[in-house]
Design an enzyme around this catalytic site. Structure first.
Site, mmCIF file in Angstrom:
data_model
loop_
_atom_site.group_PDB
_atom_site.id
_atom_site.type_symbol
_atom_site.label_atom_id
_atom_site.label_comp_id
_atom_site.label_asym_id
_atom_site.label_seq_id
_atom_site.Cartn_x
_atom_site.Cartn_y
_atom_site.Cartn_z
ATOM 1 N NE ARG A 184 -21.167 -31.543 2.721
ATOM 2 C CZ ARG A 184 -20.712 -32.779 2.844
ATOM 3 N NH1 ARG A 184 -19.414 -32.986 3.004
ATOM 4 N NH2 ARG A 184 -21.525 -33.812 2.805
ATOM 5 C CE LYS A 185 -23.512 -30.875 9.785
ATOM 6 N NZ LYS A 185 -22.094 -30.832 9.388
ATOM 7 C CB VAL A 186 -30.112 -27.699 5.903
ATOM 8 C CG1 VAL A 186 -31.294 -26.988 5.280
ATOM 9 C CG2 VAL A 186 -30.115 -29.169 5.501
#
Length: 379
Positions: A184-186
């Protein structure tokens, strides 16, 4: 379906993983060391230590600065529960304080009110990638001679202006900054975390504790022409990152600047598309912050049912998520009497939703999200 998030991965990451598999070195090894070096160089930290996830990073950070039973750590309830849990892992008490409703980050005035003689550290959160007021919080920590730890799980690629200069989140302003590489992170390594610091002593402590307290890493033993017997100097943990993850992470790191630039453009378009919806509050970015826009959080108009809005959007093929959780409402913490008012944290959870945002998103998708949200709120 328009997903809430989507990692950007292609054959380059696949080829990096393939080469690592064929090398025969799969666990923590040369790829991890290279990833640490490259990450530290990018964010402007003297040292970086890769670990299995950001929860492990937060635990090691608190453990390394000596947080233990009887200590208190001031932090946000309005954060993923790992922030609070990492404090509990050390036998310490999380002291929850409220957020600034405009940024969803810790309110420095509320933090100041919560510091006591038992406070060992402030654990700040760069919520959803939006930098918190590090200048004010660092001054507060320095004044009370306590540590400042950054939960930067969502903030890889975010920047902050301090003393007139733009720094990457991760350049040490407190003692340690902790990052996540969850999908879910960049940028992602599947699972994984990183700890950035300016202290060689802390970095050595992290690297000891992440590998069972082993005095000589296996990379050194395998490369030695002499027989080496390791010692185990204290009770440590198995918090290592694998070389396969690090190989993927190195490729992701090469993309970071472009990914953040794209996400900032997407946030700008959302602001245009959603800016005329009566009662809808859009995210606020202070003039001293540059968010990576890991999430795009909007606050719904009064008297609008959060779950009903989310279900309507899901029925139209658009995934959303509720506002960031509050740890003090969950079973492990709900029985404890809270010392400080947390009404803004609760409102942020109950009245906000996260909209889809990811680098591959196209304008047509954003228009679809905006039109669906407008129609849902009208109805």
């Amino acid at each position: 379906m328009i997903p809430i998030a989507l990692p950007i991965l292609d054959g380059e990451e696949g080829e990096a993983a393939r080469r690592t598999v064929l090398s025969g070195w799969l666990s923590q090894g040369p790829q991890v060391a290279a990833f640490e070096h490259e990450f530290a160089a990018l964010v402007g930290a003297s040292y970086a230590c890769a670990v299995s996830n950001c929860t492990a990073a937060l635990h090691l950070a608190l453990r390394a600065i000596g947080v233990g039973p009887g200590d208190e750590v001031v932090t946000a309830s309005h954060s993923f529960i790992a922030s609070a849990n990492s404090i509990r892992y050390c036998g310490a008490t999380p002291v929850f304080v409220d957020i600034d409703p405009s940024t969803y980050n810790l309110d420095p005035e509320r933090v100041a009110e919560a510091i006591t003689e038992r406070t060992r550290a402030i654990l700040v959160v760069h919520q959803m990638g939006m930098p918190c007021d590090l200048a004010a919080l660092k001054a507060l920590a320095d004044r009370h001679q306590i540590s400042l730890i950054e939960d930067a799980a969502c903030a890889a690629g975010s920047q902050i202006r301090i003393d007139g200069l733009w720094d990457w989140i991760g350049k040490p302003h407190g003692q340690i900054a902790c990052f996540s590489f969850h999908p879910r992170k960049v940028i992602t390594t599947g699972e994984g975390g990183m700890m950035a610091t300016g202290s060689v002593d802390l970095d050595q402590k992290f690297k000891l504790l992440r590998q069972h307290g082993m005095s000589v890493p296996d990379t050194v033993r395998h490369g030695s022409q002499q027989v080496i017997f390791e010692d185990y100097l204290e009770v440590g943990f198995n918090y290592r990152m694998t070389d396969m993850q690090a190989a993927i992470g190195r490729k992701q790191l090469e993309r970071l600047t472009d990914i953040v630039s794209r996400r900032r453009a997407l946030a700008g378009l959302y602001a245009e598309l959603l800016g005329n919806i009566e009662g809808l509050s859009l995210p606020f970015e202070p003039e001293w912050a540059r968010s990576n826009w890991q999430s795009y959080c909007v606050r719904l108009p009064d008297r609008v049912d959060q779950r009903a809005v989310m279900q309507s959007l899901l029925d139209q093929g658009i995934a959303t998520r509720r506002g960031i959780m509050c740890a003090h409402r969950e079973v492990p913490y709900a029985h404890e009497k809270q010392r400080h008012d947390l009404c803004q944290s609760e409102l942020a959870q109950d009245r906000s939703i996260l909209l889809p945002i990811y680098a591959q998103m196209v304008e047509e998708d954003q228009v679809r999200v905006a039109d669906a949200l407008k129609a849902t709120l009208r109805n």
